[in-house]
Design an enzyme around this catalytic site. Sequence first.
Site, PDB file in Angstrom:
ATOM      1  CE  LYS A 131       2.305 -17.594  -1.989  1.00 46.66           C
ATOM      2  NZ  LYS A 131       1.297 -18.956  -2.025  1.00 46.66           N
ATOM      3  CG  ASP A 161      -7.993  -4.926   1.979  1.00 46.74           C
ATOM      4  OD1 ASP A 161      -9.014  -4.433   2.529  1.00 46.74           O
ATOM      5  OD2 ASP A 161      -8.158  -5.010   0.689  1.00 46.74           O
ATOM      6  CE1 TYR A 187      -3.373  -2.606   0.849  1.00 49.68           C
ATOM      7  CE2 TYR A 187      -4.709  -0.804   1.134  1.00 49.68           C
ATOM      8  CZ  TYR A 187      -4.599  -1.987   0.764  1.00 49.68           C
ATOM      9  OH  TYR A 187      -5.739  -2.836   1.076  1.00 49.68           O
TER      10      TYR A 187
HETATM   11  C1  IPM Z   1     -10.478  -1.576   4.232  1.00 55.37           C
HETATM   12  C2  IPM Z   1     -10.675  -0.953   2.603  1.00 55.37           C
HETATM   13  C3  IPM Z   1      -9.477  -0.017   2.270  1.00 55.37           C
HETATM   14  C4  IPM Z   1      -8.211  -0.757   2.256  1.00 55.37           C
HETATM   15  C5  IPM Z   1      -9.718   0.814   1.111  1.00 55.37           C
HETATM   16  C6  IPM Z   1     -11.053   1.677   1.140  1.00 55.37           C
HETATM   17  C7  IPM Z   1      -8.358   1.674   0.821  1.00 55.37           C
HETATM   18  O1  IPM Z   1     -10.827  -1.829   1.768  1.00 55.37           O
HETATM   19  O2  IPM Z   1     -10.119  -0.344   5.146  1.00 55.37           O
HETATM   20  O3  IPM Z   1     -10.229  -2.589   4.074  1.00 55.37           O
HETATM   21  O4  IPM Z   1      -7.796  -1.464   1.383  1.00 55.37           O
HETATM   22  O5  IPM Z   1      -7.670  -0.728   3.445  1.00 55.37           O
HETATM   23 MG    MG Z   2     -10.847  -3.791   2.547  1.00 57.71          MG
END
Ligand code: IPM
Ligand code: MG
Length: 355
Positions: A190, A246, A135
């Site tokens: 992983k 996520d 991210y």
């Molecule tokens: C979450 C969401 C977010 C993420 C998005 C909206 C950026 O999916 O909080 O899980 O990927 O973290």
């Molecule tokens: Mg999410």
Amino acid sequence: MKIAVLPGDGIGTEIVAEAVKVLKLLDLPLEMESALVGGCAYEAHGHPLPESTLKLAMASDAVLFGAVGDWKYDKLDRPLRPEQAILGLRKNMGLFANFRPAICYEQLVDASSLKPELIAGLDILIIRELTGDIYFGQPRGRRIATDGHFPGAEEAFDTMRYSRPEIERIAHVAFQAAQKRSKRVTSVDKNNVLETSQLWKDVMVEIGQQYPDVALDHMLVDNAAMQLVKAPKKFDVLVTGNMFGDILSDEASMLTGSIGMLPSASLNSKGQGLYEPSHGSAPDIAGKGIANPLATILSAAMMLRFSLNQEAAAQRIEAAVQKVLQQGLRTSDIYSEGTTQVSTVQMGDAVVKAL
Ligand code: IPM
Ligand code: MG
């Protein structure tokens, strides 16, 4: 106790309104201030996370967040997309520890797509690292187009990156959480393919030695995804990186009956926190009054517990949620035969009444 209220887009405004209603009923000196975030902030101020919103959040004890995003922003440059608002809040506030408890309430056993015996009594805690990984990796991901035009780009990349201190601090969070529960941690990675995962595993083992009372095991993420639907109750605390967390937390949410039930807390090292439902802005059902406000109401309970030191009030809210479920009230996402379907507002009102 200062709370920044950031409802955001889509169903965000509807569900946060219900949580605010619940909070207002408590006899606590809560000072709530709202601000725009996400797509609506982009429309009003040209940026999904305006300086004024970030400042308000940073100056608050806690942030109550709804959801951001809408398909209509898909064509915007990435830094202007609504999702950047939540990522910016996490990064700027240093909210590295994300708690996503997946609890299957007895009353909702039939709302899950899994067999009741698999999920009855389920209580797992997913701890997701929130400010590292693919991210936020540097160099920042981008699309590469020889002629500068992105549609039709030849190549794209993202950088997956973790540092030792980032893994160490989330490891401590996971082991300490496990000490208060069943003293088991499953670390998901992983490492058979990724170097970031090998570092992750090595650091987990190292930090684990400081917690001899907690049993640590490791699972590859693909296997973890399978085990979560095969035998979810085998998990207790599951700790993993940003990307895997996520995905696995969305998967785990369905064990509870609906993603509309899954609250979350994102904490920094100062005790500040951002509290949001684990689900998104659901533009397809926005404005229809059918969204489930319980994940947000339960997130408000987590806020009282973790950032405002109001354990009793948190428990009152959680008990009120249990009570409305016991009464058979269900939004459409958790509806099953023999229960009563209610709207977003009716569900919020029922929680208020139960309180
Ligand atoms: C979450 C969401 C977010 C993420 C998005 C909206 C950026 O999916 O909080 O899980 O990927 O973290
Ligand atoms: Mg999410």
